[in-house]
Scaffold this active site. Sequence first.
Site: not given
Ligand code: GAR
Length: 220
Positions: A15-17, A68, A93, A110, A112, A146, A148
Amino acid sequence: MSRQVPLGVLISGSGSNLQAIMDAIKEKRLDAVIRIVISNRDDAYGLVRARNHNLPTEIVDHRKFPAREAYDQALVDLLKTHDVELVVLAGFMRLLSPVFVRAFSNRIMNIHPALLPAFPGLHVQRKALEYGVRFSGCTVHFVNEECDQGPIIIQAAVPVFPDDTEESLSARILKEEHRIYPRAIQLYSEGRLHVVGRRVLIDDLEKLEDQALVYPPLKG
Ligand code: GAR
């Protein structure tokens, strides 16, 4: 014109984002309000970060759903209950089915950790290293059906150094993720993003002429 966009943030891990988005709101760089943080895993550290900010959290475990579509419908219902306008996937994820994507058409972002359309999917920092690219980076895009492949909003490029490991490159990219994700959401908040076919047109965008990045450098 900017207003407080109601966000629903979906996470699976650190969850750093999410933290970067909460910080940007606090520092008034981002006009948004987080209505709900949802994780599919009860051990996601992002839940702790959210609770530390007194944000409402929910755990919706995908393993408890038969398919799903049923899982995605539960997420949609929860997000709608909280009057979420923009869904922010922050290290969530899970692939989203059309049930979800259609319910929030052009209202799901999203992030990536690669320069799409290069390196979609998983373990992309390792794939970028193995391929030998000189630059990688990160992309914020709208989510379509689709994986990404949705319209790109913002990207940041970082150099890949000869002695990089998956960890060091991931850390360099993550630092940029934390800068561009709040910015992408702020552009949405200001009403400046317009999806036209595959492209996102952005109002009042400054052009950066003569700012090419070159690596290795031309001198030295
Ligand atoms: C991040 O690097 C994000 O870009 C990636 O997971 C990480 C989550 O970090 N996302 C993907 O790969 C999506 N396919 P976070 O939990 O610290 O934000």
